[in-house]
Design a protein around this motif. Sequence first.
Motif, PDB file in Angstrom:
ATOM      1  N   TYR A   8     -46.882   4.334 -43.971  1.00  0.00           N
ATOM      2  CA  TYR A   8     -46.195   5.588 -44.268  1.00  0.00           C
ATOM      3  C   TYR A   8     -47.048   6.800 -43.933  1.00  0.00           C
ATOM      4  O   TYR A   8     -46.562   7.844 -43.596  1.00  0.00           O
ATOM      5  N   ASN A   9     -48.371   6.638 -44.100  1.00  0.00           N
ATOM      6  CA  ASN A   9     -49.232   7.815 -43.995  1.00  0.00           C
ATOM      7  C   ASN A   9     -49.799   8.024 -42.610  1.00  0.00           C
ATOM      8  O   ASN A   9     -50.567   8.942 -42.399  1.00  0.00           O
ATOM      9  N   SER A  10     -49.439   7.160 -41.674  1.00  0.00           N
ATOM     10  CA  SER A  10     -50.003   7.262 -40.341  1.00  0.00           C
ATOM     11  C   SER A  10     -49.746   8.649 -39.765  1.00  0.00           C
ATOM     12  O   SER A  10     -48.603   9.058 -39.600  1.00  0.00           O
ATOM     13  N   LYS A  11     -50.858   9.380 -39.477  1.00  0.00           N
ATOM     14  CA  LYS A  11     -50.720  10.741 -38.954  1.00  0.00           C
ATOM     15  C   LYS A  11     -50.035  10.707 -37.590  1.00  0.00           C
ATOM     16  O   LYS A  11     -49.166  11.521 -37.287  1.00  0.00           O
ATOM     17  N   PHE A 203     -37.255   2.895 -31.609  1.00  0.00           N
ATOM     18  CA  PHE A 203     -38.541   2.876 -32.304  1.00  0.00           C
ATOM     19  C   PHE A 203     -38.245   3.031 -33.795  1.00  0.00           C
ATOM     20  O   PHE A 203     -37.732   4.056 -34.240  1.00  0.00           O
ATOM     21  N   THR A 204     -38.550   1.984 -34.553  1.00  0.00           N
ATOM     22  CA  THR A 204     -38.166   1.963 -35.966  1.00  0.00           C
ATOM     23  C   THR A 204     -39.406   1.929 -36.850  1.00  0.00           C
ATOM     24  O   THR A 204     -40.352   1.215 -36.550  1.00  0.00           O
ATOM     25  N   PHE A 205     -39.385   2.708 -37.908  1.00  0.00           N
ATOM     26  CA  PHE A 205     -40.501   2.641 -38.856  1.00  0.00           C
ATOM     27  C   PHE A 205     -40.023   2.968 -40.267  1.00  0.00           C
ATOM     28  O   PHE A 205     -38.918   3.488 -40.452  1.00  0.00           O
ATOM     29  N   PRO A 206     -40.838   2.617 -41.273  1.00  0.00           N
ATOM     30  CA  PRO A 206     -40.391   2.785 -42.657  1.00  0.00           C
ATOM     31  C   PRO A 206     -40.479   4.227 -43.143  1.00  0.00           C
ATOM     32  O   PRO A 206     -41.310   4.998 -42.680  1.00  0.00           O
ATOM     33  N   ALA A 207     -39.603   4.545 -44.100  1.00  0.00           N
ATOM     34  CA  ALA A 207     -39.630   5.872 -44.733  1.00  0.00           C
ATOM     35  C   ALA A 207     -39.062   5.692 -46.149  1.00  0.00           C
ATOM     36  O   ALA A 207     -38.704   4.577 -46.539  1.00  0.00           O
ATOM     37  N   ALA A 209     -36.076   7.254 -48.899  1.00  0.00           N
ATOM     38  CA  ALA A 209     -34.795   7.961 -48.836  1.00  0.00           C
ATOM     39  C   ALA A 209     -34.973   9.469 -49.020  1.00  0.00           C
ATOM     40  O   ALA A 209     -34.311  10.279 -48.354  1.00  0.00           O
ATOM     41  N   GLN A 210     -35.900   9.852 -49.883  1.00  0.00           N
ATOM     42  CA  GLN A 210     -36.118  11.281 -50.147  1.00  0.00           C
ATOM     43  C   GLN A 210     -36.546  12.029 -48.880  1.00  0.00           C
ATOM     44  O   GLN A 210     -36.257  13.218 -48.723  1.00  0.00           O
ATOM     45  N   ASP A 211     -37.207  11.308 -47.947  1.00  0.00           N
ATOM     46  CA  ASP A 211     -37.659  11.940 -46.701  1.00  0.00           C
ATOM     47  C   ASP A 211     -36.488  12.528 -45.919  1.00  0.00           C
ATOM     48  O   ASP A 211     -36.655  13.495 -45.171  1.00  0.00           O
ATOM     49  N   LEU A 212     -35.310  11.919 -46.069  1.00  0.00           N
ATOM     50  CA  LEU A 212     -34.147  12.412 -45.321  1.00  0.00           C
ATOM     51  C   LEU A 212     -33.804  13.837 -45.734  1.00  0.00           C
ATOM     52  O   LEU A 212     -33.422  14.672 -44.905  1.00  0.00           O
ATOM     53  N   GLU A 257     -36.978   2.464 -50.315  1.00  0.00           N
ATOM     54  CA  GLU A 257     -37.426   2.294 -48.926  1.00  0.00           C
ATOM     55  C   GLU A 257     -36.258   2.112 -47.966  1.00  0.00           C
ATOM     56  O   GLU A 257     -35.342   1.329 -48.225  1.00  0.00           O
ATOM     57  N   ILE A 258     -36.321   2.863 -46.900  1.00  0.00           N
ATOM     58  CA  ILE A 258     -35.327   2.743 -45.831  1.00  0.00           C
ATOM     59  C   ILE A 258     -36.089   2.584 -44.507  1.00  0.00           C
ATOM     60  O   ILE A 258     -37.317   2.583 -44.508  1.00  0.00           O
ATOM     61  N   THR A 259     -35.366   2.444 -43.414  1.00  0.00           N
ATOM     62  CA  THR A 259     -36.030   2.536 -42.105  1.00  0.00           C
ATOM     63  C   THR A 259     -35.396   3.691 -41.320  1.00  0.00           C
ATOM     64  O   THR A 259     -34.241   4.069 -41.561  1.00  0.00           O
ATOM     65  N   LEU A 260     -36.179   4.230 -40.412  1.00  0.00           N
ATOM     66  CA  LEU A 260     -35.691   5.290 -39.517  1.00  0.00           C
ATOM     67  C   LEU A 260     -35.822   4.791 -38.083  1.00  0.00           C
ATOM     68  O   LEU A 260     -36.896   4.336 -37.689  1.00  0.00           O
ATOM     69  N   THR A 261     -34.750   4.870 -37.324  1.00  0.00           N
ATOM     70  CA  THR A 261     -34.837   4.464 -35.917  1.00  0.00           C
ATOM     71  C   THR A 261     -34.609   5.665 -35.008  1.00  0.00           C
ATOM     72  O   THR A 261     -33.542   6.295 -35.043  1.00  0.00           O
TER      73      THR A 261
END
Length: 274
Positions: A8-11, A203-207, A209-212, A257-261
């Motif tokens: 999650y924290n990957s810059k 390209f899919t990665f985790p996020a 729900a609040q991030d949306l 936890e969701i994913t974002l593509t």
Amino acid sequence: MPTEKLSYNSKAYSLFRPNAPPKVIDVILKYLEENIPKDQWNIFVDVGCGNGQGLKQLSRHFKQCYGFDISEGQIKEAQNENVLNNVVYDVCPAETLPAIKDKSVQLLTAFTAAHYFDRPKFFKETDRVLVENGVVAFVGYYIPVPNDPISKDKALPDLMSSIANNPELVKHENPLMTPIKTHYRDLKFPDNYEYCHKDNIAFTFPAHAQDLIGYIQTWSFFQAFLEDNKTAAETLLKNFERDLKKVLKTDDLNSYEITLTFNYFIGMGRKKSD
Ligand SMILES: C[S@@+](CC[C@H](N)C(=O)[O-])C[C@H]1O[C@@H](n2cnc3c(N)ncnc32)[C@H](O)[C@@H]1O
């Protein structure tokens, strides 16, 4: 669809402005290599380079790289962070590249920037600077598709799509963004370029729900809506939050936890003649 293993924290893969994934870089380099062997990859130019995100990913493949942007702030940031000996950043519009010699460039890219350019003027300049078979690549992506790994149904992507297409919100879109919505299919290359379009490079990665909710607030058309009609914009966002909780059956959006593509697209052209 495979999920890349990223934290999650990957810059490097920050949620709202991800680096182009390796798959995108590979597509561009393979296309270039079809006609220009790697040992001739001398000069690479990234226009609208921002803080240099895209440029850094490609720089090791070329002897000398240039990153140009009209924003002094972005270039200052890029220069301050630059640790690469073969990379130079400067303030410069994509349409006029005085620092670049005629017929010297093998690859010229624009990551999520080409829709801002004066393209007829820009292509005159690419005609001048590109070697024969040199490549121009426009990379872009639109709003990512969220998915709920638990329900795996369409309720969450449908909810996101409904807010992105909300008629009141859409009225505030900048027309310059239209080519992004059509995945750059309408950004025509001149006839002296052999054209190639690639789409749906996922390209899919985790996020969470609040991030949306944070993400929607970064949209320039949401900000324009907010400025125009604060109450209506805030209500739209509040309703989205309410519906998000309903769809995900949770009140705790921060830990859900969701994913974002992100679906990347590339419009590429190979210069066949001047
Ligand atoms: C969405 S940002 C993308 C930045 C970077 N390429 C990235 O992928 O993170 C678009 C950038 O294009 C730049 N830009 C817009 N019009 C330009 C032009 N005519 N010439 C050069 N840069 C331009 C903006 O200043 C901005 O930094």
